[in-house]
Write a protein that holds these residues in place. Structure first.
Motif, mmCIF file in Angstrom:
data_model
loop_
_atom_site.group_PDB
_atom_site.id
_atom_site.type_symbol
_atom_site.label_atom_id
_atom_site.label_comp_id
_atom_site.label_asym_id
_atom_site.label_seq_id
_atom_site.Cartn_x
_atom_site.Cartn_y
_atom_site.Cartn_z
ATOM 1 N N UNK A 44 0.879 -1.303 0.032
ATOM 2 C CA UNK A 44 -0.237 0.073 0.158
ATOM 3 C C UNK A 44 0.859 1.354 0.079
ATOM 4 N N UNK A 45 1.680 1.317 0.810
ATOM 5 C CA UNK A 45 2.664 2.458 1.019
ATOM 6 C C UNK A 45 3.988 2.056 1.907
ATOM 7 N N UNK A 46 4.885 1.372 1.213
ATOM 8 C CA UNK A 46 6.063 0.644 1.863
ATOM 9 C C UNK A 46 7.082 1.714 1.999
ATOM 10 N N UNK A 47 7.603 1.636 3.283
ATOM 11 C CA UNK A 47 8.746 2.384 3.693
ATOM 12 C C UNK A 47 9.651 1.904 4.446
ATOM 13 N N UNK A 48 10.858 2.181 4.365
ATOM 14 C CA UNK A 48 12.036 1.512 5.265
ATOM 15 C C UNK A 48 12.510 2.485 6.254
ATOM 16 N N UNK A 49 13.571 2.367 7.182
ATOM 17 C CA UNK A 49 14.070 3.217 7.992
ATOM 18 C C UNK A 49 15.549 3.577 8.168
ATOM 19 N N UNK A 50 15.977 4.718 8.335
ATOM 20 C CA UNK A 50 17.430 5.008 8.800
ATOM 21 C C UNK A 50 17.517 5.528 10.007
ATOM 22 N N UNK A 51 18.249 5.041 10.919
ATOM 23 C CA UNK A 51 18.467 5.373 12.518
ATOM 24 C C UNK A 51 19.665 6.131 12.537
ATOM 25 N N UNK A 52 19.449 7.389 13.227
ATOM 26 C CA UNK A 52 20.621 8.440 13.468
ATOM 27 C C UNK A 52 20.720 8.446 14.869
ATOM 28 N N UNK A 53 21.900 8.427 15.327
ATOM 29 C CA UNK A 53 22.527 8.723 16.811
ATOM 30 C C UNK A 53 23.996 8.955 16.790
ATOM 31 N N UNK A 54 24.349 10.042 17.586
ATOM 32 C CA UNK A 54 25.832 10.046 17.540
ATOM 33 C C UNK A 54 26.480 10.131 16.248
ATOM 34 N N UNK A 55 25.925 11.188 15.334
ATOM 35 C CA UNK A 55 26.739 11.061 14.119
ATOM 36 C C UNK A 55 26.815 9.629 13.408
ATOM 37 N N UNK A 56 26.052 8.668 13.792
ATOM 38 C CA UNK A 56 26.067 7.400 13.193
ATOM 39 C C UNK A 56 24.747 6.853 12.621
ATOM 40 N N UNK A 57 24.827 6.139 11.589
ATOM 41 C CA UNK A 57 23.813 5.471 10.787
ATOM 42 C C UNK A 57 23.605 4.255 10.436
ATOM 43 N N UNK A 58 22.268 3.751 10.617
ATOM 44 C CA UNK A 58 22.061 2.433 10.419
ATOM 45 C C UNK A 58 20.896 2.565 9.412
ATOM 46 N N UNK A 59 21.016 1.543 8.179
ATOM 47 C CA UNK A 59 20.180 1.714 7.102
ATOM 48 C C UNK A 59 19.400 0.270 7.154
ATOM 49 N N UNK A 60 17.966 0.310 7.086
ATOM 50 C CA UNK A 60 17.358 -1.088 6.788
ATOM 51 C C UNK A 60 16.626 -0.760 5.490
ATOM 52 N N UNK A 61 17.188 -1.650 4.478
ATOM 53 C CA UNK A 61 16.547 -1.406 2.959
ATOM 54 C C UNK A 61 16.317 -2.804 2.510
ATOM 55 N N UNK A 62 15.237 -3.446 2.372
ATOM 56 C CA UNK A 62 14.671 -4.669 1.782
ATOM 57 C C UNK A 62 13.582 -4.445 1.134
ATOM 58 N N UNK A 63 12.956 -5.280 0.417
ATOM 59 C CA UNK A 63 11.775 -5.323 -0.446
ATOM 60 C C UNK A 63 11.284 -4.120 -1.102
#
Length: 268
Positions: free
Chosen positions: A130-149
């Motif tokens: 319907x409206x797929x979205x994924x997420x990027x996490x930010x903290x202490x100038x660091x980033x983690x990305x979840x990107x599937x589908x």
């Protein structure tokens, strides 16, 4: 968690049969998707020394069963807030059952919300939901990305998630295995289409455009049981990165995930 670490992460399960990821900071404990039974997710969290009772939120990417199967059970049992955009809520409500209205939260595509000591950014992807979205996490100038589908990775997405410290990146299928496999042609077309899934080759090529000086870890996610093999996905990613002169094995590392076994907790 020491002062140098922004997050600790475990990919609890990743694959066509079910997906769930755990991420924590000093003040927050969050699940991205709950695509297995509540019992199984509890067991996977226990493997890394955590419990669903500790969770502050569940973030939902889209309404497909391999991402929401345990969402309702976990929210009801432990009183956990569930975040999804409005269209995803509409699409998944019948499958997650009754969730207390006070635990139903809206997280719209393209927005950034603050959860305690971390900022979480949502971004849209190209998938048949319907409206797929994924997420990027930010903290202490660091980033983690979840990107599937996602069937492809647009320039907009690449610009949003470039040069993160770590990625969970889709390596769904090997093209030859999918084409020669037993799936009906209509399903093959869906997987190969712009709203399907990234192949090993496509996921690897996307990573060549995302890697920057900060990038240290790439986890290969959402592997198909029928149309992929861990070793093949891993080999394709490493070979492609080396072809593009990335220092695989010393500057950055490639890791596998599993549909049934939680990855060891790692720090970012």
């Amino acid at each position: 968690m020491n002062s140098q670490e922004a997050f600790k992460v475990s990919i609890l399960a990743s694959g066509s049969s079910g997906n769930s990821l755990y991420i924590e900071s000093e003040k927050q404990k969050i699940l991205v998707d709950a695509g297995l039974s509540g019992k199984k997710i509890t067991s996977l969290m226990n493997e890394v020394g955590r419990s669903p009772a500790e969770l502050d939120a569940i973030l939902v990417t889209h309404e497909h069963t391999d991402h929401i199967h345990g969402v309702g059970v976990l929210s009801r049992k432990h009183g956990i807030d569930v975040y999804a955009n409005e269209k995803t809520w509409e699409a998944m409500t019948k499958n997650v059952g009754n969730i207390d209205p006070e635990h139903k939260r809206i997280f719209e595509r393209g927005k950034t919300l603050t959860f305690g000591d971390m900022d979480i950014e949502s971004f849209g992807v190209s998938h048949d939901a319907a409206d797929p979205q994924f997420y990027q996490f930010h903290r202490n100038n660091k980033r983690f990305v979840v990107l599937t589908d996602t069937g492809y990775c647009s320039d907009r997405i690449k610009g949003t998630v470039k040069d993160a410290d770590a990625y969970l990146m889709e390596s769904n299928h090997d093209l030859s295995m999918l084409r020669m496999g037993k799936y009906p042609w209509s399903l093959k077309q869906r997987i190969l289409g712009d709203k399907g899934h990234l192949s090993n080759e496509d996921g690897a090529l996307v990573m060549t455009e995302l890697i920057g000086n900060n990038t240290k870890r790439i986890y290969l996610g959402h592997l198909s049981r029928e149309n992929n093999i861990k070793e093949l996905a891993h080999m394709t990613m490493e070979h492609t990165l080396r072809e593009h002169d990335f220092g695989v094995g010393h500057d950055l590392m490639v890791y596998d995930t599993d549909p049934d076994i939680a990855s060891a907790m790692f720090a970012i």
